[in-house]
Every structure is written in structure tokens, then in C-alpha cells.
Design an enzyme around this catalytic site. Structure first.
Site, short mmCIF file in Angstrom:
data_model
loop_
_atom_site.label_atom_id
_atom_site.label_comp_id
_atom_site.label_asym_id
_atom_site.label_seq_id
_atom_site.Cartn_x
_atom_site.Cartn_y
_atom_site.Cartn_z
N GLU A 76 52.43 120.95 47.64
CA GLU A 76 53.60 120.62 46.46
C GLU A 76 52.45 119.52 45.42
OE1 GLU A 76 54.94 122.78 45.24
OE2 GLU A 76 55.71 123.20 43.17
N ASP A 77 52.80 118.60 45.56
CA ASP A 77 52.55 117.57 44.94
C ASP A 77 50.90 116.85 44.84
OD1 ASP A 77 54.90 118.20 43.66
OD2 ASP A 77 55.96 116.48 45.23
N ASP A 139 65.50 117.73 53.39
CA ASP A 139 64.72 117.33 51.66
C ASP A 139 65.74 117.49 50.47
OD1 ASP A 139 62.97 117.33 49.69
OD2 ASP A 139 62.06 119.47 49.59
MN MN Z 1 61.10 116.82 48.74
#
Ligand code: MN
Length: 720
Positions: A76-77, A139
Site C-alpha cells: 500500500e505505502d 492493524d
Molecule cells: Mn497498517
């Protein structure tokens, strides 16, 4: 922040054979990938995945889950791709990370309360592997714990989502501690004033309450000890959110919430639970109606305990939960406790499996499972396997049966959207209308006023609503066609008979007579019946002008002469005998045509003839259609009707003695009665023969043809 070695040591403690090198590699890989990124708190971003991995090890999950926790944000990042993860860490880890990434991208902030359940189901359905869900919960827990660094808007949005989606999910999985923490943290941001007030009040009353808790624990312990129970007893203050809920539900103040504390008695066996309950009830008077036996009747998330409320010291109410050690573990850890326990004993006891009312159906080959890792893998969350959840362009969730298509979606929005559905985009890409919707799809429907429902649509839709709307609309279209055709036919017939339809339509008197005679409420109805062939035009003409009827009958009307079709007319001898349905209805005048002689099983189309009902052709026989596509109608075989249709086969054989007898015997052996046969010998040493017989359906015909082809001397068999 935990080091790689600390995490490895934790995993090793409950999973001695774990691949710790993979874990260390994931640790280093993630640190490098997130290098330079910061959290809003000012900490390195890498702190977050490490915290999540730490929570995962508290739950004693397998190495793949711990790796997935460490790597859960890299796709994602950072520029890292799922493919790269698969190469470095294997498909399993890549699959888990991919699942978490997809959930992370979803914005579940509920637009309406009633949507929350759909969102929750979608989360579970999308997760597929329960480990994805557990990593996602961990998370979220870490994000909630560090929410103070977010903007107020972000805090509100994330807290709302946590309260609506993740707290109930944690509860469903039996993660009571997660659920409580999710609720308390969300509560803090969603109702900050109330939160401050309650936290303060709890603080204020702490010392007197601690004293009370201590006193009750000592009394319980002493009494149970005299009865020979080695019980562990503890007391605690309820969590803030549940106190607030009690205040809301009962419309009372903090001081009036009498059951702020809850006591827990943990004993060795189920028998001890009930025995301990007896001791407690003999000690203090139970509050009527407050006893609950969740041992005999576990909650859906596997929670088991005895609950009771008694009037304790000073006549104060006390809530007590009684359970075994194993039940306690399940109450705190949910399914995570289960795989922990089974690690020791090996294999899942079928009786335990029966407790998993909601998980039971998901477990494949449960009897062969020998370790918790296998158990985990086997628990592919397919709880809602019969449903898919998709988004509207506005972000609303809609649930559909599995197998549903954009057409079902369109008809669910509005029947007019469905009727004119010309195409669909899913996640921005144009898809065929037969596309099967998948969880999380964002669906847009494109409409075109020219588009009308088509017969194929019936094969593509899954919902009863869409199916009935399509049928309804097709019926309307065909009715309209019949009406126009019927009107045209009647007008022509009346003109032939020296009358005008115009006059009939304008004369109230005549119209009423006709309507009464033919049992219709309106002339339109009469036209429709003529179009379908249920009423003949000359019946109407004869009725209107009986005197002229004899005269006219001597000579067939022009329109009939013109419209004659070379049809093999099968007399219709009663309802349903022809086995043909028009829009699912059977009371229609139908003729079969000689040109292609369809039999059940053939794909067929109907053709509205002029005044003689509908002729039925095989789909590949287009004779007579091109001129007038308007008259084409959709018909189908009535699966319930038992009918026999004539069919003719051409059998080419070698021209030699006895061959015809052999062919004849083959027919006879198959139980086929030949109604007509022709034989013609050619110059080329071959004979061409035709046989006509009654046949029930296509499979039967194919069987006959197959058997004939096997006869020695038969060169070719074909349908005429
Ligand atoms: Mn996370």
C-alpha cells in the site's frame, strides 16, 4: 519497539519448528521498504508493522501471519509489489498481505446504520482466509492506540468505522479484549465529553471500589476453599463504553449503575462450575431472572460461562461469571484460543468442532487436521459464501446471491434501469452483462432508452426480481406486437367484408356487443386475442354481419389467400397439447411448420402468422422471417408437456439386398414406428431412403440417428 530476535523468540515459544529466518527476513525487508517514512507521531513508520506483529504473537499465530503483519503496509505505502513479496516470502505471505491491502483500501465508513451489517459481512467475505481478518484487526488496534496523532476529522471517521465494523467483527471472532479496547478507544473520540466524565468518575470512586472488590474476592475465596474448590477469583471494573451504554439504556447516572464491577470465578471442570454456582447462591441471594447458562447454550462466538447476579455484602448487587480455564481462554481469545488448545492435544475433537456453529461449515477435512497451523489454513472464511457484496457508485452496499450479474444490480436499482440496461462498468472497466459480480466490485450501469430486455438475459440473472421484471417486460412487448397485428388483421378482414373498423371503434353500441360476445373488456383485448390467434377475424366479421356470412364463405377472403403459409398443420386438440409456451403461457394457437419440423430440444422461434396463430420454426430455419422481423416472437418448449412430433430422416445406404430390412429392424428394435417411408435407388450404387416417425425429443432423435449410423451398409443419416 520489538527487535527481530524478540519477535522470533516469542514465536519459537509456542511454535518451536517455525521458520524464524523467514520472519527475520520479513523484518529487515519491511524496515528497508519503509525507510524514511514517518508516522504522524514522529516515530519511524516501521514501528507500526512491528507493533502489529507483536499483537499477532500475543495471539500465537503462525509465521506466515507474523510475516504478513510485518509486511502488511509495504504494498500500500511503498513501491514493493505483491509479486515481489511472492518471490521473497512465498505465495502464502503474499496472499495474506494482498488481502489486508484490499481491506485497507476499502472505506467502510457507514453511510447508514443499516449498512453496517453488510459492510461487516463484506469484510469477512473479502478476507476469505481468517488470518487476513486477524491481521487486519491487529492493524486496526494499533492504529486506534495511536489515533491521538490524527486530525479530529480522521479520528471521528476511523472511530466510527471501528465502532460499526471492527468491534462487532472482533466480537464475532470471540476476541473480547479487542472488542472492549476498540469500543473504549472509539468511544473516547466519538463521545469525548461523556468519555472524560466516566473516566473521571471511575477514577474518583477507585479507592472505595477497590476495597469492595478486595472484600468480595476474599469472601468468595474463603467460602469456596471450605468446599474444596481451588478457584481463581478476580474482580474488575467494567470498561468505560459498557458503563456508558448501561447509563444510556437505563437512563441513569454513573452513581446509579450498580453493576460497575464484575467478578470471575475460574475452576477446574464443568461440574465444578455448577457446584461453585450452588455455593455462591447459598451464600448470597440470587437476583431473580439474572442467571444465564452459556455453558449449556454457548454464544455463537463460542463463549461459555455461567452468569449470575446476587445480592452481596451490604445488599449490593454483584455480577459473577463462573467458567473453566479453557472457557476463560476462549472468552478472552476467541478462535485464537481454540487453535492454541488444539496444539497441545493434537487434532480437533469433533465435539469441539460442533461448538463452532458458525465456523463449522468452513472447516474442510477437519478430522485430518493435526496442528494449529493446518487448522488456521483450513478456516477459509467463507461464511457468506452464498452472497456477494458490491458498491453502488454512491458507495452504498448491495447484497446479491452469488452468481448475480450487472443485470441483477440494474434491476435492483430500478426496473426502468434494468429494462434499458445497455452495458455495465465494474471498477471502471466495461464488462459483459453476463459478468459475475465479485465482492467489493463497484458497479455502474449504462442505460439506453432504445434497449429492451432480451431473452438471453433470463439466463444471466440470478435474482427472482430481475427475472420476473424481464418476463413482465417481454410479455408487454409481445402483447403490444399482437395488439398491432390483431388490429391490422381485423381491419383488413372487415374491409374485405364491406365494413370499417373505424365505425366499430366509434360506435359504442356495436363495440359493446362485440366485447360482450368475445368476453373482452376493451377492443384492445380483442386485437390481442386476434394477434395471438385465439380469435379468428372471420368470427368477428360473421358476428357483425351474419347475413353476409354465407355468401362470403363461398370464396375465401383475399387476406387469407395471400397469407397462406405452407404449414404442416397439426390440429390443436386441447389446451397444452402442443407443448409450446409463449412467455410461459400455453393457451396460444400454435402450428408447427413442415419446413423444419422442430422437436422438443430444438432451439425454436415463433412467427405470428396472419390470423392463424403462431408458427414454430427451428432457430436456424429462417424461412419467411426476413420479410417481417416484427412478427418474430420468443417461444419455448413446455418442459412439462409430453408430446411427440413427426420427424423425417434421410438414410443413405449402399444399394444392396436386405439392407432396408436391416434398417427397418433397427428402427423396430428402438421402438420406433415408421409412419411413412420412401426408397429411391440411385445410379451410383446407393439408395436414398426417407423415414418419418414420431419422436419425443432431441436426445431421443440423436440416439436413433447414432444407432442407424452403426448399421453396416448405412452411409449417411441426416435430418430433413
Ligand atoms: Mn497498517
Amino acid at each position: 519497539m520489538l527487535t527481530a530476535n524478540e519477535i522470533a523468540t516469542r514465536v519459537e515459544s509456542y511454535h518451536p519448528t517455525a521458520d524464524l529466518d523467514l520472519l527475520r527476513h520479513a523484518y529487515d525487508f519491511s524496515r528497508e521498504a519503509h525507510d524514511g517514512q514517518m508516522r504522524k507521531s514522529g516515530d519511524p513508520y516501521f514501528c507500526h508493522p512491528v507493533s502489529v506483529a507483536g499483537i499477532i504473537t500475543d495471539l500465537r499465530l503462525d509465521v506466515a501471519s507474523v510475516c504478513a503483519a510485518l509486511l502488511h503496509d509495504v504494498v500500500e505505502d511503498t513501491p514493493v509489489t505483491t509479486e515481489q513479496l511472492a518471490r521473497e516470502f512465498g505465495d502464502e505471505v503474499a496472499f495474506l498481505v494482498d488481502g489486508v491491502t484490499k481491506l485497507t483500501k476499502m472505506n467502510f465508513t457507514s453511510r447508514q446504520d443499516r449498512q453496517a451489517e453488510s459492510f461487516r459481512k463484506m469484510v469477512v467475505a473479502m478476507a476469505r482466509d481468517i488470518r487476513v481478518l486477524v491481521v487486519k484487526l491487529c492493524d486496526r488496534l494499533d492504529n486506534m492506540r495511536t489515533l491521538e496523532f490524527m486530525s479530529p476529522d480522521g479520528q471521528e471517521r476511523i472511530s466510527r468505522e471501528t465502532m460499526d465494523i471492527y468491534a462487532p467483527l472482533a466480537n464475532r471472532l470471540g476476541f473480547a479484549q479487542f472488542k472492549n479496547e476498540f469500543q473504549d478507544l472509539s468511544f473516547r473520540y466519538l463521545h469525548s465529553d461523556a468519555h472524560v466524565e466516566i473516566a473521571h468518575a471511575v477514577q474518583e470512586s477507585a479507592s472505595s471500589r477497590d476495597h469492595h472488590i478486595d472484600k468480595v474476592c476474599k469472601l468468595l475465596k474463603a467460602k469456596l476453599a471450605t468446599q474444596g474448590f481451588a478457584a481463581q477469583i478476580s474482580g474488575r471494573v467494567k470498561h468505560n463504553y459498557s458503563i456508558w451504554r448501561k447509563m444510556q439504556d437505563r437512563q441513569c447516572s454513573f452513581e446509579q449503575v450498580y453493576d460497575l464491577t464484575a467478578f470471575r470465578v475460574v475452576v477446574e471442570s464443568v461440574a465444578d462450575c455448577y457446584a461453585a454456582l450452588g455455593v455462591i447462591h447459598s451464600m448470597w441471594t440470587p437476583v431473580p431472572g439474572r442467571f444465564k447458562d452459556y455453558i449449556a447454550l454457548p454464544k455463537p462466538n463460542m463463549y461459555q460461562s455461567l452468569h449470575t447476579t446476587v445480592f452481596g455484602p451490604g445488599h449490593q448487587r454483584i455480577e459473577i461469571q463462573i467458567r473453566t480455564h479453557e472457557m476463560h481462554e476462549v472468552a478472552e481469545m476467541g478462535i485464537a484460543a481454540h487453535w492454541r488448545y488444539k496444539a497441545a492435544s493434537g487434532g480437533i475433537d469433533p465435539r469441539d468442532a460442533a461448538q463452532f456453529a458458525w465456523l463449522r461449515q468452513l472447516m474442510e477435512s477437519q478430522n485430518e487436521l493435526s496442528n494449529p497451523a493446518e487448522f488456521l489454513e483450513s478456516v477459509k472464511v467463507d461464511l457468506f459464501q452464498d452472497e456477494v457484496y458490491v458498491f453502488t457508485p454512491k458507495g452504498d452496499v448491495r447484497a446479491f446471491p452469488r452468481g448475480a450479474t450487472p443485470l441483477d444490480f440494474a434491476f435492483a436499482i430500478h426496473s426502468e434501469v434494468g429494462n434499458h440496461c445497455a452495458g455495465a462498468r465494474v471498477n471502471g472497466t466495461v464488462v459483459p452483462l453476463s459478468y459475475r459480480l465479485r465482492n467489493g466490485d463497484l458497479v455502474e450501469v449504462m442505460t439506453n432508452p432504445e434497449q429492451e430486455p432480451e431473452k438471453e438475459w433470463l439466463d444471466w440473472v440470478e435474482t427472482a426480481r430481475a427475472r420476473s421484471k424481464i418476463r413482465h417486460h417481454m410479455r408487454l412487448i409481445q402483447r403490444e406486437k399482437s395488439k398491432n397485428l390483431g388490429r391490422e388483421l381485423l381491419e383488413r378482414a372487415m374491409t374485405d367484408g364491406g365494413m370499417t373498423l373505424d365505425r366499430l371503434e366509434k360506435s359504442d353500441d356495436e363495440r359493446d356487443r362485440v366485447q360482450e360476445r368475445f368476453g373482452v373488456d376493451r377492443l384492445e383485448e380483442l386485437f390481442v386475442n386476434i394477434g395471438y390467434g385465439k380469435i379468428k377475424t372471420n368470427q368477428v366479421v360473421d358476428f357483425l354481419a351474419p347475413a353476409e356470412a354465407e355468401n362470403r364463405r363461398s370464396q375465401p377472403p383475399r387476406s387469407l389467400r395471400q397469407g397462406r403459409i405452407e404449414a404442416f398443420v397439426r390440429r390443436v386438440t386441447g389446451r397444452n397439447s402442443h407443448g409450446i409456451l409463449l412467455n410461459g403461457e400455453d393457451d396460444v394457437l400454435v402450428r408447427f411448420t413442415k419446413c423444419c419440423n422442430p422437436i422438443p430440444g430444438d432451439e425454436i422461434v415463433g412467427y405470428m402468422t396472419r390470423g392463424r396463430g403462431i408458427t414454430v420454426h427451428r432457430r436456424d430455419c429462417v424461412k419467411g422471417f426476413e420479410a417481417d422481423p416484427e412478427r418474430k416472437v420468443q417461444v419455448s418448449w413446455d418442459p412439462k408437456a409430453k408430446i411427440n412430433r413427426p420427424v423425417t430422416l434421410t438414410v443413405v445406404t449402399a444399394n444392396r439386398p436386405g439392407i432396408l430390412a436391416t434398417v427397418g429392424q433397427t428402427f423396430h428394435g428402438l421402438g420406433v414406428n415408421i409412419s411413412e417411408a420412401t426408397c429411391r435407388a440411385g445410379d451410383d450404387g446407393r439408395a436414398s431412403n426417407t423415414f418419418t416417425f414420431l419422436c419425443s425429443d432431441l436426445p431421443r432423435l440423436k440416439d436413433v440417428m447414432r444407432q442407424l449410423k452403426k448399421v453396416e451398409g448405412v452411409v449417411d443419416v441426416s435430418r430433413v
